[in-house]
Design a protein around this motif. Structure first.
Motif, short mmCIF file in Angstrom:
data_model
loop_
_atom_site.label_atom_id
_atom_site.label_comp_id
_atom_site.label_asym_id
_atom_site.label_seq_id
_atom_site.Cartn_x
_atom_site.Cartn_y
_atom_site.Cartn_z
N THR A 63 -2.24 -9.92 -0.33
CA THR A 63 -2.80 -11.27 -0.26
C THR A 63 -3.86 -11.31 0.83
N GLN A 64 -4.88 -12.09 0.56
CA GLN A 64 -5.92 -12.37 1.55
C GLN A 64 -6.53 -13.70 1.17
N GLY A 65 -6.20 -14.73 1.92
CA GLY A 65 -6.65 -16.07 1.56
C GLY A 65 -6.04 -16.45 0.22
N SER A 66 -6.87 -16.86 -0.72
CA SER A 66 -6.36 -17.24 -2.04
C SER A 66 -6.19 -16.04 -2.97
N LEU A 67 -6.62 -14.87 -2.52
CA LEU A 67 -6.54 -13.66 -3.33
C LEU A 67 -5.12 -13.12 -3.38
N LEU A 68 -4.65 -12.78 -4.58
CA LEU A 68 -3.36 -12.15 -4.77
C LEU A 68 -3.53 -11.01 -5.76
N ILE A 69 -3.11 -9.81 -5.36
CA ILE A 69 -3.11 -8.66 -6.25
C ILE A 69 -1.70 -8.12 -6.28
N SER A 70 -1.17 -7.90 -7.47
CA SER A 70 0.15 -7.28 -7.59
C SER A 70 0.02 -6.05 -8.49
N ALA A 71 0.77 -5.00 -8.15
CA ALA A 71 0.64 -3.74 -8.88
C ALA A 71 1.86 -2.87 -8.65
N ASP A 72 1.96 -1.82 -9.43
CA ASP A 72 2.99 -0.81 -9.21
C ASP A 72 2.55 0.14 -8.10
N ARG A 73 1.24 0.39 -8.05
CA ARG A 73 0.68 1.31 -7.05
C ARG A 73 -0.67 0.76 -6.59
N LEU A 74 -0.92 0.83 -5.29
CA LEU A 74 -2.16 0.32 -4.72
C LEU A 74 -2.70 1.33 -3.72
N VAL A 75 -3.97 1.67 -3.85
CA VAL A 75 -4.61 2.61 -2.92
C VAL A 75 -5.77 1.88 -2.25
N ILE A 76 -5.78 1.94 -0.91
CA ILE A 76 -6.87 1.32 -0.15
C ILE A 76 -7.62 2.43 0.58
N ASN A 77 -8.92 2.53 0.34
CA ASN A 77 -9.79 3.45 1.08
C ASN A 77 -10.37 2.65 2.24
#
Length: 171
Positions: A63-77
């Motif tokens: 979550t970031q502000g109004s942003l919501l991402i849901s997943a089984d796997r998440l990769v952040i570079n």
């Protein structure tokens, strides 16, 4: 004998209006959201600061502000501590944000969702679905360039077409 008097460009006009409504406030919402803290929840985390990549698995929520991402796997570079891209994979992965306080949230889902921060671009791949209000966009792949306010949608190679549902506003 009946004659169809509909203008051949009318469906294209409806599509363009839908895309404009769907994405026109996107840049504002995302700019404001970028100024708020990022929160990540997951069952497991592998944070490689030297490699500048973090991988989260199992019931991932970001979550970031109004942003919501849901997943089984998440990769952040995150080279040099700055988020360059976020890749979410799931069955499906989901993306949601609130464009304006009084507006319905924009909801998207796909097998893979990639957000590239420096390009301000979101790519939905694999059974891509996008909705705002009652309007829907289904495609194999959807690319939205937020800076250029440009949308590209692609059907599957096997002849699957793009499907757009535009619901008229009723009083």
């Amino acid at each position: 004998m009946s004659t169809d008097h509909t203008h051949p460009r009318l469906p294209l006009l409806y599509l363009l209006i839908f895309i404009y409504i769907l994405f026109s406030s996107n840049a504002y919402a995302l700019e404001k959201d970028k100024e708020t803290p990022l929160t990540i929840q997951a069952d497991n985390a592998d944070i490689d600061n030297k490699g500048e990549v973090s991988t989260y698995q199992g019931n991932v929520k970001i979550t970031q502000g109004s942003l919501l991402i849901s997943a089984d796997r998440l990769v952040i570079n995150h080279p040099q501590g700055k988020i360059r891209s976020i890749t979410a994979k799931g069955t499906p992965a989901r993306y949601q944000y609130q464009a304006k306080p009084q507006a319905s949230p924009v909801m998207a889902q796909a097998q893979t969702i990639v957000y590239v921060t420096r390009k301000d671009q979101v790519t939905l791949t694999g059974d891509a679905f996008l909705q705002q209000n009652k309007n829907q966009f289904n495609s194999e792949k959807i690319i939205y360039d937020i800076k250029k306010d440009h949308v590209q949608a692609y059907g599957a190679p096997a002849g699957k077409q793009i499907q757009i549902t535009i619901t008229p506003n009723t009083p």
